[in-house]
Design a protein around this motif. Structure first.
Motif, mmCIF file in Angstrom:
data_model
loop_
_atom_site.group_PDB
_atom_site.id
_atom_site.type_symbol
_atom_site.label_atom_id
_atom_site.label_comp_id
_atom_site.label_asym_id
_atom_site.label_seq_id
_atom_site.Cartn_x
_atom_site.Cartn_y
_atom_site.Cartn_z
ATOM 1 N N LEU A 191 -0.132 11.851 -11.970
ATOM 2 C CA LEU A 191 0.347 10.466 -12.059
ATOM 3 C C LEU A 191 1.564 10.272 -11.161
ATOM 4 O O LEU A 191 1.663 9.268 -10.429
ATOM 5 C CB LEU A 191 0.698 10.122 -13.507
ATOM 6 C CG LEU A 191 1.374 8.776 -13.751
ATOM 7 C CD1 LEU A 191 0.420 7.634 -13.459
ATOM 8 C CD2 LEU A 191 1.890 8.679 -15.192
ATOM 9 N N THR A 192 2.485 11.230 -11.197
ATOM 10 C CA THR A 192 3.699 11.140 -10.379
ATOM 11 C C THR A 192 3.362 11.108 -8.891
ATOM 12 O O THR A 192 3.897 10.289 -8.134
ATOM 13 C CB THR A 192 4.618 12.335 -10.678
ATOM 14 O OG1 THR A 192 4.982 12.322 -12.064
ATOM 15 C CG2 THR A 192 5.873 12.272 -9.838
ATOM 16 N N ALA A 193 2.463 11.987 -8.458
ATOM 17 C CA ALA A 193 2.073 12.022 -7.044
ATOM 18 C C ALA A 193 1.400 10.729 -6.622
ATOM 19 O O ALA A 193 1.671 10.190 -5.537
ATOM 20 C CB ALA A 193 1.147 13.212 -6.797
ATOM 21 N N ASN A 194 0.528 10.210 -7.478
ATOM 22 C CA ASN A 194 -0.155 8.951 -7.163
ATOM 23 C C ASN A 194 0.832 7.795 -7.056
ATOM 24 O O ASN A 194 0.701 6.910 -6.191
ATOM 25 C CB ASN A 194 -1.208 8.643 -8.219
ATOM 26 C CG ASN A 194 -2.393 9.582 -8.154
ATOM 27 O OD1 ASN A 194 -2.609 10.250 -7.141
ATOM 28 N ND2 ASN A 194 -3.158 9.656 -9.230
ATOM 29 N N LEU A 195 1.826 7.794 -7.924
ATOM 30 C CA LEU A 195 2.821 6.726 -7.917
ATOM 31 C C LEU A 195 3.655 6.756 -6.636
ATOM 32 O O LEU A 195 3.895 5.713 -6.009
ATOM 33 C CB LEU A 195 3.727 6.854 -9.141
ATOM 34 C CG LEU A 195 4.896 5.871 -9.237
ATOM 35 C CD1 LEU A 195 4.393 4.432 -9.262
ATOM 36 C CD2 LEU A 195 5.738 6.163 -10.469
ATOM 37 N N LEU A 196 4.092 7.952 -6.232
ATOM 38 C CA LEU A 196 4.884 8.067 -5.000
ATOM 39 C C LEU A 196 4.063 7.685 -3.774
ATOM 40 O O LEU A 196 4.574 7.054 -2.848
ATOM 41 C CB LEU A 196 5.423 9.488 -4.860
ATOM 42 C CG LEU A 196 6.537 9.873 -5.841
ATOM 43 C CD1 LEU A 196 6.898 11.336 -5.683
ATOM 44 C CD2 LEU A 196 7.768 8.991 -5.645
ATOM 45 N N ARG A 197 2.799 8.054 -3.788
ATOM 46 C CA ARG A 197 1.945 7.674 -2.662
ATOM 47 C C ARG A 197 1.791 6.149 -2.602
ATOM 48 O O ARG A 197 1.820 5.553 -1.529
ATOM 49 C CB ARG A 197 0.574 8.338 -2.789
ATOM 50 C CG ARG A 197 -0.351 8.015 -1.610
ATOM 51 C CD ARG A 197 -1.593 8.879 -1.590
ATOM 52 N NE ARG A 197 -2.416 8.681 -2.774
ATOM 53 C CZ ARG A 197 -2.561 9.592 -3.730
ATOM 54 N NH1 ARG A 197 -1.938 10.749 -3.649
ATOM 55 N NH2 ARG A 197 -3.324 9.348 -4.769
ATOM 56 N N LEU A 198 1.644 5.526 -3.754
ATOM 57 C CA LEU A 198 1.501 4.067 -3.794
ATOM 58 C C LEU A 198 2.756 3.367 -3.307
ATOM 59 O O LEU A 198 2.702 2.460 -2.469
ATOM 60 C CB LEU A 198 1.185 3.620 -5.229
ATOM 61 C CG LEU A 198 1.146 2.104 -5.446
ATOM 62 C CD1 LEU A 198 -0.058 1.489 -4.739
ATOM 63 C CD2 LEU A 198 1.123 1.769 -6.934
ATOM 64 N N VAL A 199 3.914 3.784 -3.813
ATOM 65 C CA VAL A 199 5.152 3.069 -3.493
ATOM 66 C C VAL A 199 5.545 3.244 -2.033
ATOM 67 O O VAL A 199 6.273 2.408 -1.479
ATOM 68 C CB VAL A 199 6.285 3.532 -4.433
ATOM 69 C CG1 VAL A 199 6.880 4.851 -3.996
ATOM 70 C CG2 VAL A 199 7.366 2.461 -4.548
ATOM 71 N N ASN A 200 5.056 4.300 -1.380
ATOM 72 C CA ASN A 200 5.342 4.512 0.043
ATOM 73 C C ASN A 200 4.205 4.050 0.951
ATOM 74 O O ASN A 200 4.221 4.307 2.153
ATOM 75 C CB ASN A 200 5.634 5.994 0.302
ATOM 76 C CG ASN A 200 6.972 6.427 -0.268
ATOM 77 O OD1 ASN A 200 8.005 5.834 0.040
ATOM 78 N ND2 ASN A 200 6.971 7.440 -1.124
ATOM 79 N N SER A 201 3.232 3.362 0.384
ATOM 80 C CA SER A 201 2.116 2.848 1.168
ATOM 81 C C SER A 201 2.524 1.579 1.901
ATOM 82 O O SER A 201 3.595 1.000 1.662
ATOM 83 C CB SER A 201 0.925 2.558 0.260
ATOM 84 O OG SER A 201 1.213 1.460 -0.597
ATOM 85 N N VAL A 202 1.655 1.129 2.791
ATOM 86 C CA VAL A 202 1.918 -0.091 3.559
ATOM 87 C C VAL A 202 2.138 -1.275 2.638
ATOM 88 O O VAL A 202 2.943 -2.164 2.920
ATOM 89 C CB VAL A 202 0.740 -0.363 4.519
ATOM 90 C CG1 VAL A 202 0.900 -1.711 5.213
ATOM 91 C CG2 VAL A 202 0.625 0.750 5.541
ATOM 92 N N ALA A 203 1.430 -1.285 1.505
ATOM 93 C CA ALA A 203 1.513 -2.437 0.609
ATOM 94 C C ALA A 203 2.876 -2.576 -0.056
ATOM 95 O O ALA A 203 3.292 -3.681 -0.403
ATOM 96 C CB ALA A 203 0.428 -2.329 -0.471
ATOM 97 N N TYR A 204 3.626 -1.468 -0.226
ATOM 98 C CA TYR A 204 4.855 -1.529 -1.016
ATOM 99 C C TYR A 204 6.083 -0.925 -0.350
ATOM 100 O O TYR A 204 7.196 -1.119 -0.830
ATOM 101 C CB TYR A 204 4.644 -0.815 -2.363
ATOM 102 C CG TYR A 204 3.685 -1.509 -3.277
ATOM 103 C CD1 TYR A 204 4.074 -2.626 -4.009
ATOM 104 C CD2 TYR A 204 2.368 -1.068 -3.410
ATOM 105 C CE1 TYR A 204 3.195 -3.266 -4.849
ATOM 106 C CE2 TYR A 204 1.476 -1.713 -4.252
ATOM 107 C CZ TYR A 204 1.895 -2.813 -4.971
ATOM 108 O OH TYR A 204 1.018 -3.453 -5.795
#
Length: 348
Positions: free
Chosen positions: A124-137
């Motif tokens: 969950l932690t890895a997925n969250l960091l990947r999301l927050v550093n994505s182009v969308a966010y």
């Protein structure tokens, strides 16, 4: 209770659950393609012409079409017997996800304490960091701390992520053919969710609730995937795609209602989950949501988030009921929906 309490803030209705066995299949809300029209070949277009939009059906390679296959009637009967068991074990959201959702009930969230809880689940932690550093966010600087990731996303986006990530984990954690089916289910549901959330305001709907409807409307398929996985683990044969398709078509709405009840999802989600393929009545207060869901599911099929179907998109009943016509504003909406799906899908 955390998920229930949180979702109650987003949804309102007085619909009652009906947990009786599913009725016989009926003619349902238009999702299958009517007679397909074929987009003009590129060499037939003038040099100045724009290429056709994704909503114009393309010619499909017959060799790439999914074979019809045959249904193993003995296996089908065994699966139905399991699915009809009132004591069937249904999938559950991960414990950490449920606890985090409970913390998100307060608008004054202590992100440091929430981050301590999130660290108990490394995936969950890895997925969250990947999301927050994505182009969308992503912002100017890369985020490497979970509490800062929480703060950047904000409570509402974080809750959507937690539910989406929980459903993703359930969908693809099984092995064998069930894993590829789970991945397909996840992609299709997330695409519908993103496009519904994006288009919701255009039709006077809640963005948050629309996202959840798109994400959760096929959760009954999660229970079917679990049954198929348990069958294989216990020594049974792999289930053919044809058998899965038949079982899923006949049972996913009914099992979806049971799963919505087990998860404590509030109205109107259980009703939408349990009857999203049925034609809405004229007096149905949820008819706009139903039509939008049908449209976004069809869009997902044409955009490649599910097996391709060449819908005559602008002539689908659900599209017409939403008041969309072949005009510049509609084409802009459809292009932006597709772009939103591409960006957010990459982020997840």
């Amino acid at each position: 209770m955390g998920l229930l309490s949180f979702l109650r803030r987003w949804t309102t209705s007085s619909s009652q659950l009906d947990l009786s066995p599913p009725p016989a299949p009926e003619v349902t809300l238009e999702r299958a393609a009517p007679a397909m029209t074929v987009a003009p070949a590129m060499d037939e277009l003038s040099d100045s012409a724009e290429p056709p939009g994704w909503w114009v059906p393309r010619v499909c390679d017959p060799a790439a079409a999914r074979p019809a296959g045959t249904v193993d009637q003995t296996l089908y009967s065994r699966l139905v017997a399991v699915l009809d068991n009132p004591n069937i074990e249904l999938p559950r959201l991960p414990q950490v996800t449920q606890q985090l959702l409970a913390r998100m009930q307060s608008e004054d969230v202590d992100y440091k304490k929430a981050a301590e809880l999130a660290r108990q689940d490394p995936v969950l932690t890895a997925n969250l960091l990947r999301l927050v550093n994505s182009v969308a966010y992503r912002g100017v600087a890369e985020v490497t701390q979970i509490d800062r990731a929480f703060a950047r996303l904000g409570r509402r986006a974080l809750c959507s992520f937690l539910i989406a990530d929980g459903v993703k984990g359930i969908a693809i954690k099984v092995g064998g053919k069930q894993k590829s089916l789970g991945e397909e289910l996840w992609r299709r549901s997330l695409a519908s969710a993103v496009m519904m959330g994006f288009a919701a305001q255009r039709f006077g709907l809640s963005e948050d609730q629309s996202f959840l409807v798109g994400l959760l409307h096929d959760i009954g398929s999660l229970a079917i995937l679990k049954v198929l996985y348990d069958h294989r683990v216990s020594g049974g044969a792999e289930t053919s795609r044809a058998t899965f398709d038949r079982v899923n078509r006949e049972w996913h709405e009914h099992l979806g209602m049971r799963l919505a009840d087990a998860w404590g999802l509030p109205d109107p989600l259980p009703e939408l989950i349990g009857s999203h393929h049925r034609e809405p009545r004229d007096d149905d207060p949820l008819k706009t949501t139903r039509y939008l869901l049908a449209m976004c599911d069809a869009a997902g099929e044409m955009l490649g988030y599910a097996a391709y179907v060449g819908h005559d998109f602008l002539n689908l009943a659900c599209v017409k009921k939403l008041g969309l016509r072949d005009e510049p504003s509609t084409r802009t909406l459809l292009l932006e929906m597709a772009q939103a799906a591409e960006t957010r899908m990459a982020a997840f």
